[in-house]
Design an enzyme around this catalytic site. Structure first.
Site, PDB file in Angstrom:
ATOM      1  N   GLY A 189       0.873  -1.181   0.000  1.00  0.00           N
ATOM      2  CA  GLY A 189       0.000   0.000   0.000  1.00  0.00           C
ATOM      3  C   GLY A 189       0.898   1.215   0.000  1.00  0.00           C
ATOM      4  O   GLY A 189       1.513   1.545   1.018  1.00  0.00           O
ATOM      5  N   GLY A 215       0.194   4.399  -0.540  1.00  0.00           N
ATOM      6  CA  GLY A 215      -0.538   5.658  -0.450  1.00  0.00           C
ATOM      7  C   GLY A 215       0.189   6.621   0.462  1.00  0.00           C
ATOM      8  O   GLY A 215       1.423   6.586   0.590  1.00  0.00           O
ATOM      9  N   VAL A 250       0.350   7.005   3.820  1.00  0.00           N
ATOM     10  CA  VAL A 250       1.108   6.484   4.966  1.00  0.00           C
ATOM     11  C   VAL A 250       2.307   5.666   4.479  1.00  0.00           C
ATOM     12  O   VAL A 250       3.444   5.870   4.934  1.00  0.00           O
ATOM     13  CB  VAL A 250       0.215   5.607   5.882  1.00  0.00           C
ATOM     14  CG1 VAL A 250       1.037   5.030   7.025  1.00  0.00           C
ATOM     15  CG2 VAL A 250      -0.963   6.413   6.438  1.00  0.00           C
ATOM     16  N   ASP A 280       1.922  -1.811  -4.629  1.00  0.00           N
ATOM     17  CA  ASP A 280       0.558  -1.277  -4.684  1.00  0.00           C
ATOM     18  C   ASP A 280      -0.134  -1.887  -5.895  1.00  0.00           C
ATOM     19  O   ASP A 280       0.525  -2.366  -6.828  1.00  0.00           O
ATOM     20  CB  ASP A 280       0.558   0.258  -4.800  1.00  0.00           C
ATOM     21  CG  ASP A 280      -0.745   0.874  -4.279  1.00  0.00           C
ATOM     22  OD1 ASP A 280      -0.744   1.451  -3.168  1.00  0.00           O
ATOM     23  OD2 ASP A 280      -1.779   0.778  -4.988  1.00  0.00           O
ATOM     24  N   ASN A 309     -11.836  -3.077   4.020  1.00  0.00           N
ATOM     25  CA  ASN A 309     -10.431  -3.288   4.317  1.00  0.00           C
ATOM     26  C   ASN A 309     -10.117  -4.731   4.711  1.00  0.00           C
ATOM     27  O   ASN A 309      -9.005  -5.210   4.478  1.00  0.00           O
ATOM     28  CB  ASN A 309      -9.967  -2.304   5.401  1.00  0.00           C
ATOM     29  CG  ASN A 309      -9.721  -0.921   4.809  1.00  0.00           C
ATOM     30  OD1 ASN A 309      -9.698  -0.768   3.589  1.00  0.00           O
ATOM     31  ND2 ASN A 309      -9.533   0.079   5.650  1.00  0.00           N
ATOM     32  N   HIS A 358      -7.416   1.138  19.071  1.00  0.00           N
ATOM     33  CA  HIS A 358      -7.188   2.394  18.364  1.00  0.00           C
ATOM     34  C   HIS A 358      -8.510   2.795  17.715  1.00  0.00           C
ATOM     35  O   HIS A 358      -8.745   2.575  16.544  1.00  0.00           O
ATOM     36  CB  HIS A 358      -6.095   2.189  17.312  1.00  0.00           C
ATOM     37  CG  HIS A 358      -5.829   3.391  16.467  1.00  0.00           C
ATOM     38  ND1 HIS A 358      -5.350   4.564  16.972  1.00  0.00           N
ATOM     39  CD2 HIS A 358      -5.967   3.595  15.138  1.00  0.00           C
ATOM     40  CE1 HIS A 358      -5.213   5.434  15.988  1.00  0.00           C
ATOM     41  NE2 HIS A 358      -5.579   4.873  14.861  1.00  0.00           N
TER      42      HIS A 358
HETATM   43  P1  NAD Z   1      -4.228   5.878   0.935  1.00  0.00           P
HETATM   44  O1  NAD Z   1      -5.543   5.789   0.269  1.00  0.00           O
HETATM   45  O2  NAD Z   1      -3.389   7.070   0.710  1.00  0.00           O
HETATM   46  O3  NAD Z   1      -3.377   4.578   0.543  1.00  0.00           O
HETATM   47  C1  NAD Z   1      -3.896   3.283   0.521  1.00  0.00           C
HETATM   48  C2  NAD Z   1      -3.228   2.555  -0.628  1.00  0.00           C
HETATM   49  O4  NAD Z   1      -3.644   1.192  -0.606  1.00  0.00           O
HETATM   50  C3  NAD Z   1      -3.611   3.107  -2.003  1.00  0.00           C
HETATM   51  O5  NAD Z   1      -2.440   3.491  -2.709  1.00  0.00           O
HETATM   52  C4  NAD Z   1      -4.310   1.939  -2.693  1.00  0.00           C
HETATM   53  O6  NAD Z   1      -4.059   1.861  -4.076  1.00  0.00           O
HETATM   54  C5  NAD Z   1      -3.690   0.760  -1.946  1.00  0.00           C
HETATM   55  N1  NAD Z   1      -4.458  -0.470  -2.068  1.00  0.00           N
HETATM   56  C6  NAD Z   1      -5.816  -0.638  -2.107  1.00  0.00           C
HETATM   57  N2  NAD Z   1      -6.099  -1.939  -2.256  1.00  0.00           N
HETATM   58  C7  NAD Z   1      -4.919  -2.604  -2.303  1.00  0.00           C
HETATM   59  C8  NAD Z   1      -4.555  -3.967  -2.435  1.00  0.00           C
HETATM   60  N3  NAD Z   1      -5.485  -4.941  -2.565  1.00  0.00           N
HETATM   61  N4  NAD Z   1      -3.242  -4.290  -2.443  1.00  0.00           N
HETATM   62  C9  NAD Z   1      -2.305  -3.324  -2.313  1.00  0.00           C
HETATM   63  N5  NAD Z   1      -2.580  -2.011  -2.196  1.00  0.00           N
HETATM   64  C10 NAD Z   1      -3.872  -1.669  -2.184  1.00  0.00           C
HETATM   65  O7  NAD Z   1      -4.483   5.663   2.505  1.00  0.00           O
HETATM   66  P2  NAD Z   1      -3.488   6.010   3.716  1.00  0.00           P
HETATM   67  O8  NAD Z   1      -3.766   7.359   4.219  1.00  0.00           O
HETATM   68  O9  NAD Z   1      -2.095   5.660   3.285  1.00  0.00           O
HETATM   69  O10 NAD Z   1      -4.022   4.983   4.816  1.00  0.00           O
HETATM   70  C11 NAD Z   1      -3.846   3.589   4.626  1.00  0.00           C
HETATM   71  C12 NAD Z   1      -4.589   2.799   5.705  1.00  0.00           C
HETATM   72  O11 NAD Z   1      -3.961   3.047   6.973  1.00  0.00           O
HETATM   73  C13 NAD Z   1      -6.059   3.212   5.901  1.00  0.00           C
HETATM   74  O12 NAD Z   1      -6.828   2.062   6.207  1.00  0.00           O
HETATM   75  C14 NAD Z   1      -6.017   4.137   7.111  1.00  0.00           C
HETATM   76  O13 NAD Z   1      -7.253   4.209   7.782  1.00  0.00           O
HETATM   77  C15 NAD Z   1      -4.957   3.439   7.929  1.00  0.00           C
HETATM   78  N6  NAD Z   1      -4.313   4.267   8.951  1.00  0.00           N
HETATM   79  C16 NAD Z   1      -4.144   3.692  10.165  1.00  0.00           C
HETATM   80  C17 NAD Z   1      -3.526   4.397  11.177  1.00  0.00           C
HETATM   81  C18 NAD Z   1      -3.315   3.750  12.513  1.00  0.00           C
HETATM   82  O14 NAD Z   1      -3.039   4.448  13.482  1.00  0.00           O
HETATM   83  N7  NAD Z   1      -3.409   2.442  12.605  1.00  0.00           N
HETATM   84  C19 NAD Z   1      -3.095   5.725  10.950  1.00  0.00           C
HETATM   85  C20 NAD Z   1      -3.265   6.274   9.668  1.00  0.00           C
HETATM   86  C21 NAD Z   1      -3.874   5.520   8.659  1.00  0.00           C
END
Ligand code: NAD
Length: 314
Positions: free
Chosen positions: A9, A11, A13, A33, A95, A175
């Site tokens: 992933g 994105g 983060v 990704d 998710n 969380h």
């Molecule tokens: P984002 O949308 O910027 O990135 C997510 C990425 O996942 C995208 O690039 C997308 O193409 C990719 N993706 C989707 N399906 C996929 C698959 N099957 N295989 C591989 N990649 C795939 O989101 P983000 O801001 O980077 O957040 C990512 C996740 O982390 C979210 O679920 C968010 O809620 C979570 N998050 C958790 C915390 C925490 O404290 N645990 C903090 C921040 C974000």
């Protein structure tokens, strides 16, 4: 010996984490990704920053799982982030599908790796990942408490008018909206905030911490926080790769600790080269115990909603 981390992933983060790792020359990175060209483009951009940071760590981007093989750590940031008015729990089904696929594919290629699960709702996704991977609980860790504690530290530091370096904070539990900020264990140079500020002020700081993620989402409009989350994951990765044995609040699978069974929730753990080296049990007062149990129950309810995957745990 060179180590390798795969970030699934790419994105906000995932890419921010990759940049921090390369800048610190911590380990080689593979960015994966599903979006074609995107991980390759981000990897190329970060590679071109490496000479400026005098870093020899290598980064590659891919839409293929093969290059992730034999990773030491797999960070799962794949999935969907929250939108305004959405709770972390709204993301559950979408998710879960993504995380199931990602964990199944990467665990098979890196059977000795350690998973750091980030995708929300993180405690539920960590529990799903434990079952799907079949790994021991020490090697499947959720990220949440470090971020929540960093948020609490920030707000306490602003209130006290001191550097956040002089503030220690602890947030336990899931969380989510039921997280348990531990005011008694939150100190400014060793003095608990409960002795420094009025009850109303402490309650306000606790509430802002609970709403920390939502506050950022409502400002950004689309997407959720990623700089502080990436920094939090970075410290988990560093503690594992460098065997630092740092004491950090993480989401861990409980088997009797804190009176809880069969649930992932945030507790203080020691992170080293084996993953979770130890879970630290703190003495909770009656209110904290009740809040902790309520938070764990919320996670259990969502795990039950997802049903039990047929895969076996070790
Ligand atoms: P984002 O949308 O910027 O990135 C997510 C990425 O996942 C995208 O690039 C997308 O193409 C990719 N993706 C989707 N399906 C996929 C698959 N099957 N295989 C591989 N990649 C795939 O989101 P983000 O801001 O980077 O957040 C990512 C996740 O982390 C979210 O679920 C968010 O809620 C979570 N998050 C958790 C915390 C925490 O404290 N645990 C903090 C921040 C974000």
């Amino acid at each position: 010996m060179k180590t390798k981390i795969s970030i699934i992933g790419t994105g906000n983060v995932g890419a921010t984490l990759a940049y921090l790792i390369i800048q610190a020359e911590l380990t080689d990175v593979v960015l994966y990704d599903v979006v074609e060209g995107m991980p390759q483009g981000k990897a190329l951009d970060i590679s071109e920053a490496a000479p400026l940071w005098i870093s020899s760590s290598a980064i590659t981007g891919t839409n293929d799982y093969a290059p992730t093989a034999q990773s030491d750590i797999i960070v799962v940031t794949a999935g969907f982030p929250r939108k305004p008015n959405m709770t972390r729990d709204d993301l559950l089904y979408a998710n879960a599908k993504v995380v199931s696929e990602v964990v199944e594919r990467t665990a098979a290629l890196s059977p000795n790796s350690i998973f750091i699960i980030v995708t929300n709702p993180v405690d539920v996704m960590a529990q799903l990942s434990l079952k799907i991977s079949g790994f021991k609980r020490e090697r499947v860790i959720g990220m949440g408490g470090i971020l929540d504690s960093a948020r609490f530290r920030t707000f306490v530091a602003w209130e006290a008018g001191v550097s956040p370096r002089d503030v220690e904070a602890l947030v336990l539990g899931g969380h989510g909206d039921q997280m348990v900020p531990m005011s008694r264990y939150t100190t400014v140079k060793g003095v608990p905030v409960t002795e420094l500020f009025s009850k109303e002020r402490v309650d306000a700081l606790v509430q802002r911490t609970r709403d920390g993620g939502a506050e950022i989402i409502s400002l950004l409009k689309y997407g959720s926080a990623y700089y502080a989350p990436a920094a939090a994951i970075f410290h988990m990765v560093k503690s594992i790769i460098c065997d630092e044995n740092r004491l950090l609040p993480c989401s861990a699978y409980l088997s009797g600790e804190y009176g809880e069974h069969d649930v992932y929730t945030g507790v203080p753990v020691v992170l080293g080269k084996a993953g979770i080296e130890k879970i630290i049990e703190l003495k909770l007062n009656e209110q904290e115990e009740a809040d902790f149990a309520k938070s764990a129950k919320t996670v259990k309810n969502f795990v039950a909603k997802l049903g039990n995957p047929s895969h076996k745990m070790q």
